[in-house]
Write a protein that holds these residues in place. Sequence first.
Motif, PDB file in Angstrom:
ATOM      1  N   VAL A 130       0.824  -1.209   0.000  1.00  0.00           N
ATOM      2  CA  VAL A 130       0.000   0.000   0.000  1.00  0.00           C
ATOM      3  C   VAL A 130       0.859   1.261   0.000  1.00  0.00           C
ATOM      4  O   VAL A 130       0.523   2.265  -0.632  1.00  0.00           O
ATOM      5  N   THR A 131       1.995   1.207   0.702  1.00  0.00           N
ATOM      6  CA  THR A 131       2.875   2.378   0.771  1.00  0.00           C
ATOM      7  C   THR A 131       3.944   2.379  -0.320  1.00  0.00           C
ATOM      8  O   THR A 131       4.740   3.302  -0.383  1.00  0.00           O
ATOM      9  N   ARG A 132       3.935   1.344  -1.138  1.00  0.00           N
ATOM     10  CA  ARG A 132       4.935   1.150  -2.194  1.00  0.00           C
ATOM     11  C   ARG A 132       6.361   1.165  -1.623  1.00  0.00           C
ATOM     12  O   ARG A 132       7.194   1.971  -2.013  1.00  0.00           O
ATOM     13  N   GLY A 133       6.586   0.270  -0.664  1.00  0.00           N
ATOM     14  CA  GLY A 133       7.946   0.079  -0.181  1.00  0.00           C
ATOM     15  C   GLY A 133       8.206   0.456   1.253  1.00  0.00           C
ATOM     16  O   GLY A 133       9.338   0.326   1.726  1.00  0.00           O
ATOM     17  N   GLY A 134       7.206   0.894   1.982  1.00  0.00           N
ATOM     18  CA  GLY A 134       7.410   1.301   3.362  1.00  0.00           C
ATOM     19  C   GLY A 134       7.715   0.141   4.292  1.00  0.00           C
ATOM     20  O   GLY A 134       7.334  -1.008   4.030  1.00  0.00           O
ATOM     21  N   ASN A 135       8.404   0.446   5.383  1.00  0.00           N
ATOM     22  CA  ASN A 135       8.799  -0.555   6.376  1.00  0.00           C
ATOM     23  C   ASN A 135       7.947  -0.360   7.633  1.00  0.00           C
ATOM     24  O   ASN A 135       8.133   0.605   8.379  1.00  0.00           O
ATOM     25  N   ILE A 136       7.029  -1.278   7.892  1.00  0.00           N
ATOM     26  CA  ILE A 136       6.113  -1.120   9.019  1.00  0.00           C
ATOM     27  C   ILE A 136       6.847  -1.121  10.356  1.00  0.00           C
ATOM     28  O   ILE A 136       6.384  -0.521  11.337  1.00  0.00           O
ATOM     29  N   HIS A 137       8.008  -1.764  10.415  1.00  0.00           N
ATOM     30  CA  HIS A 137       8.740  -1.812  11.681  1.00  0.00           C
ATOM     31  C   HIS A 137       9.217  -0.425  12.101  1.00  0.00           C
ATOM     32  O   HIS A 137       9.308  -0.139  13.301  1.00  0.00           O
ATOM     33  N   GLN A 138       9.516   0.454  11.151  1.00  0.00           N
ATOM     34  CA  GLN A 138       9.881   1.822  11.489  1.00  0.00           C
ATOM     35  C   GLN A 138       8.700   2.554  12.125  1.00  0.00           C
ATOM     36  O   GLN A 138       8.873   3.348  13.054  1.00  0.00           O
ATOM     37  N   VAL A 139       7.498   2.278  11.631  1.00  0.00           N
ATOM     38  CA  VAL A 139       6.306   2.915  12.197  1.00  0.00           C
ATOM     39  C   VAL A 139       6.063   2.411  13.616  1.00  0.00           C
ATOM     40  O   VAL A 139       5.776   3.199  14.532  1.00  0.00           O
ATOM     41  N   LEU A 140       6.176   1.107  13.810  1.00  0.00           N
ATOM     42  CA  LEU A 140       5.979   0.543  15.146  1.00  0.00           C
ATOM     43  C   LEU A 140       7.021   1.080  16.124  1.00  0.00           C
ATOM     44  O   LEU A 140       6.709   1.342  17.298  1.00  0.00           O
TER      45      LEU A 140
END
Length: 337
Positions: A130-140
């Motif tokens: 959905v974010t075209r390459g984003g890393n969810i661990h950075q958000v967490l």
Amino acid sequence: MKDNHGRTIDYLRVSLTDRCNLRCIYCMPAEGIAQVPHDEILRYNEIVELVEAAAQLGIKRVRLTGGEPLVRKGVVDLVRDICAIPGIKDVSLTTNGILLGRMAEDLRAAGLGRVNISLDTLDEETYRRVTRGGNIHQVLEGIDAALRVGFNPVKVNAVAVRSMNQDYFAFARMSVDRPLHMRFIEYMPVGDSAGSCGSGWGPEDVVSVDEIRESINAAAIDAGMEPLRPVEDSSKPEGGGPARYWEFPGAKGTVGFISPLSRHFCGDCNRLRLTSTGGIRPCLFSDEEYNVRDAVRYGTKDDVRSVLMQALGAKPEEHHEGDHARATEKNMNAIGG
């Protein structure tokens, strides 16, 4: 500061940039957007002058948005300057969370009080798509950092989209053990979100807040938990927005629902929006803007206040039926949400 419909307007959302470090499919095309020339973007001293003028008229709350506000250099100093403006009681920020882990401590020291973190899925692969390459661990990590440095409240915003198959209960359960305030927002087809941006989402992807809450309660009961119950007004998380809050019994946080379509909150609207290019927007669902950049750049303080009052006078009583189904000329990254 009252508009023509008797509503108190005390909240200004300030977009710092149209740039972002993600390429979310509902916000912009894969190749990004044509960036606005720097000369057209409000300078920080101009933003401070605008907020000073707005505070003199009655604005008390300021929320910094984007694009992604944390990609703009010097944002910590801007937070400090806005917090020092007489009359401003609350400064908050909406972020995708990618850079929050490394910046949270400095932002808190500068006076930022609250953060809203946008996170539409807890599935790592879906987030990347959905974010075209984003890393969810950075958000967490950003969420953890926000709690650690003492932002209060810390809110996590998820736009509910039917075809994304989100786990609403997993989101809501985040509010049990930590003082997180999880909010679900009905998807609004604004801008070219079903066109060149490539999401493929449309009106059929709108999920009402009632359906979301029913889904959460059914899953909670299956998991042996009590369902959500309404939060007493006295214990709502601080903020100037339109969410209706619920909670699991004994939870440290809350679960909020924002319903711009199924149960719109125009009657309680308390805000104006300032775009990164210096346009004052009276309503999110309208392309009407008032150019305050020229007033602050070339005019007087009275000129600035005059434009703000013009925009205030143009606030509609409500967005017209069906407005949510049409595309506005600008996408969310340009409006500031």
